[in-house]
Motif scaffolding. Structure first.
Motif, PDB file in Angstrom:
ATOM      1  N   ARG A 375       0.820  -1.213   0.000  1.00 15.48           N
ATOM      2  CA  ARG A 375       0.000   0.000   0.000  1.00 15.48           C
ATOM      3  C   ARG A 375       0.856   1.267   0.000  1.00 15.48           C
ATOM      4  O   ARG A 375       0.449   2.302   0.503  1.00 15.48           O
ATOM      5  CB  ARG A 375      -0.973   0.014   1.198  1.00 15.48           C
ATOM      6  N   GLU A 376       2.063   1.170  -0.539  1.00 10.53           N
ATOM      7  CA  GLU A 376       2.849   2.396  -0.686  1.00 10.53           C
ATOM      8  C   GLU A 376       3.943   2.194  -1.724  1.00 10.53           C
ATOM      9  O   GLU A 376       4.307   1.052  -2.026  1.00 10.53           O
ATOM     10  CB  GLU A 376       3.482   2.821   0.646  1.00 10.53           C
ATOM     11  N   ARG A 409       1.160   6.923  -0.575  1.00 16.69           N
ATOM     12  CA  ARG A 409       0.649   5.996   0.437  1.00 16.69           C
ATOM     13  C   ARG A 409      -0.850   5.817   0.255  1.00 16.69           C
ATOM     14  O   ARG A 409      -1.576   6.788   0.031  1.00 16.69           O
ATOM     15  CB  ARG A 409       0.944   6.537   1.836  1.00 16.69           C
ATOM     16  N   LEU A 410      -1.303   4.563   0.334  1.00 21.27           N
ATOM     17  CA  LEU A 410      -2.748   4.284   0.271  1.00 21.27           C
ATOM     18  C   LEU A 410      -3.255   4.136   1.699  1.00 21.27           C
ATOM     19  O   LEU A 410      -2.664   3.389   2.492  1.00 21.27           O
ATOM     20  CB  LEU A 410      -3.014   2.972  -0.473  1.00 21.27           C
ATOM     21  N   ARG A 412      -5.965   2.913   4.671  1.00 23.44           N
ATOM     22  CA  ARG A 412      -6.605   1.595   4.874  1.00 23.44           C
ATOM     23  C   ARG A 412      -7.878   1.428   4.041  1.00 23.44           C
ATOM     24  O   ARG A 412      -8.139   0.384   3.479  1.00 23.44           O
ATOM     25  CB  ARG A 412      -6.973   1.399   6.347  1.00 23.44           C
ATOM     26  N   LEU A 415      -8.087   0.117   0.173  1.00 19.81           N
ATOM     27  CA  LEU A 415      -7.810  -1.260  -0.248  1.00 19.81           C
ATOM     28  C   LEU A 415      -8.651  -1.713  -1.456  1.00 19.81           C
ATOM     29  O   LEU A 415      -8.126  -2.265  -2.416  1.00 19.81           O
ATOM     30  CB  LEU A 415      -8.021  -2.196   0.948  1.00 19.81           C
ATOM     31  N   ALA A 418      -7.177  -0.497  -4.716  1.00 22.57           N
ATOM     32  CA  ALA A 418      -5.732  -0.656  -4.927  1.00 22.57           C
ATOM     33  C   ALA A 418      -5.396  -0.889  -6.409  1.00 22.57           C
ATOM     34  O   ALA A 418      -4.439  -0.319  -6.940  1.00 22.57           O
ATOM     35  CB  ALA A 418      -5.212  -1.812  -4.076  1.00 22.57           C
TER      36      ALA A 418
END
Ligand code: SF4
Length: 440
Positions: A375-376, A409-410, A412, A415, A418
């Motif tokens: 997630r980044e 950065r994603l 939470r 998701l 993504a």
């Protein structure tokens, strides 16, 4: 927990099990490239091997795999012979270079062949390649499993099996052409456990015809109760123009996009609450499982089989449609099993198509992998940031992602989006993306 933004999920996107995706493969790449690529393997290069068995006892209507009915014994025997020749041929080109760390058998259904033939295949791999301490996993169709199979798997050193479960609901099983009562799954699990194989994966699906949220919850609860170490929860991709067998599925009974989203979110919630760690966007693993441990250490990767703890830079694919991957090139074997056998019978490799990966492709591939696995992505080159940031403007405005100069950065709650974020780094994005599935 997750918020539904239909406008972000409107356009189908690839699953990104590779970058570039297989849509970019062409016949400009072939057997000569495979020979050259094998020459780049050094004595200590970590290798993975994938062996494809494109046969099943009966064909499930939803299935998008390259597989056919295993109804003629002589066809299976001829295919097995070709596989063994191909493994031997690649082995003689490698001349002992490279160390195989993982071997995966998939399909189709590897247990569509006889257990004794499976043992012969493993022997062939061991004799042709340097695979002394390789761990082995096998996809299993529980409907045709037997104790003989469990014994064969254990005697070959197989440590993980993946069971196609999809749904425990009888009505849904009928709607997807795969009748498989729960006792078959239980018997299969008991059998492999009796022979010491404790690592068991379940493949489950949401978005199936006639499936309600309550059906999915029931399947998830039954799965949790059986205690597999890993669960993959995939969204069914209905692409009948590309996969003609899916025309048997009643498209009018498929859940709509909002319900699919709700199903993915509920799956995430239920499995997490039951102690399964979320891995990437569609895998879940118990803390004791290798994938959860790799994820905790930031050592999660993505390959043709999905999320993995396998970081081997070279993947050798054997069998019809199998893909070999090297840092600079991906090469796929002839898809049709008959033509695959003909290539091998002519004394050639069966490499038929592929794509060379430029330095830019390799860079983007690494960014996409980090986004999906961690997630980044950090230190993204300026010129890529500029275009991606524009494309991702709506997600940034919604607080799903954050930029810090060249780092992305994603959050939470990003998701479910993504794959959409990853697609902003795809330089081949096609306006016509009908060959891909929905992001959720
Ligand atoms: S058993 Fe698995 S590979 Fe074979 S048709 Fe069914 S889903 Fe596809």
């Amino acid at each position: 927990m997750w918020r539904y933004y239909p406008e972000l999920l409107e356009r189908p996107v690839p699953r990104y099990t590779s970058y570039p995706t297989a849509v970019e493969f062409s016949d400009l790449v072939g057997a000569a490239d495979m020979v050259e690529a094998l020459e780049t393997v050094e004595a200590e290069t970590p290798l993975s091997a994938y062996v494809h068995i494109p046969y099943c006892q009966s064909i499930c209507w939803y299935c998008g795999c390259n597989t056919g009915a295993a109804n003629r014994m002589h066809r299976l025997a001829a295919y097995q012979e070709s596989l063994e020749s191909e493994i031997g041929r690649v082995g003689s080109l490698l001349q002992g270079r490279g160390k195989v760390r993982h071997i995966a058998f998939g399909g189709g259904s590897p247990n569509a062949i006889a257990p004794v033939d499976f043992v012969r295949l493993v022997d062939r791999l061991v004799l042709a390649l340097n695979c002394e301490s390789a761990d082995m996993s096998v996809e299993i169709d529980p409907r045709i499993f037997s104790d003989n199979w469990a014994m064969a798997l254990a005697s070959c050193g197989v440590t993980r099996v993946s069971l196609g479960v999809q749904s425990f609901s009888e009505g849904i099983q009928q709607a997807i052409g795969r009748i498989q009562p729960r006792h078959m799954i239980e018997a299969c699990m008991a059998s492999v456990r009796r022979f010491g194989i404790e690592n068991i994966n379940f493949d489950l699906m949401y978005g199936l015809p006639g499936q309600s949220l309550a059906d999915l919850e029931d399947t998830l609860r039954q799965a949790i109760c059986l205690g597999p170490s890993r669960i993959a929860l995939f969204g069914y991709a209905h692409l009948p123009d590309l996969v003609p067998r899916q025309r048997r599925i009643d498209a009018t009974a498929l859940p709509g996009p909002e319900l699919r989203f709700e199903m993915a979110a509920r799956g995430h919630e239920l499995l997490s609450a039951a102690g399964y760690q979320p891995i990437g966007f569609d895998h879940f693993a118990l803390e004791s499982d290798g994938l959860a441990k790799a994820n905790a250490k930031g050592k999660l990767y993505r390959n043709f089989q999905g999320f993995t703890d396998d970081d081997s830079p070279v993947l050798l694919g054997f069998g019809a449609s199998a893909i070999s991957s090297f840092p600079h090139i991906m090469i796929q074997n002839e898809k049709n099993p008959g033509r695959y056998r003909a290539c091998i019978a002519d004394g050639m490799l069966a490499s038929a198509r592929g794509v060379k990966r430029s330095p830019d492709d390799q860079h983007r591939s690494a960014i996409i992998e980090r986004i999906l696995c961690q997630r980044e992505a950090r230190d993204i080159p300026e010129e890529i940031v500029a275009t991606a940031r524009t494309a991702l403007g709506p997600l940034e405005a919604l607080g799903l992602i954050e930029w810090d100069k060249r780092d992305l950065r994603l959050n939470r709650n990003a998701l479910p989006y993504a794959r959409v974020v990853a697609s902003a780094f795809d330089a081949y994005r096609h306006p016509d993306s009908s060959q891909f599935s929905n992001a959720i």
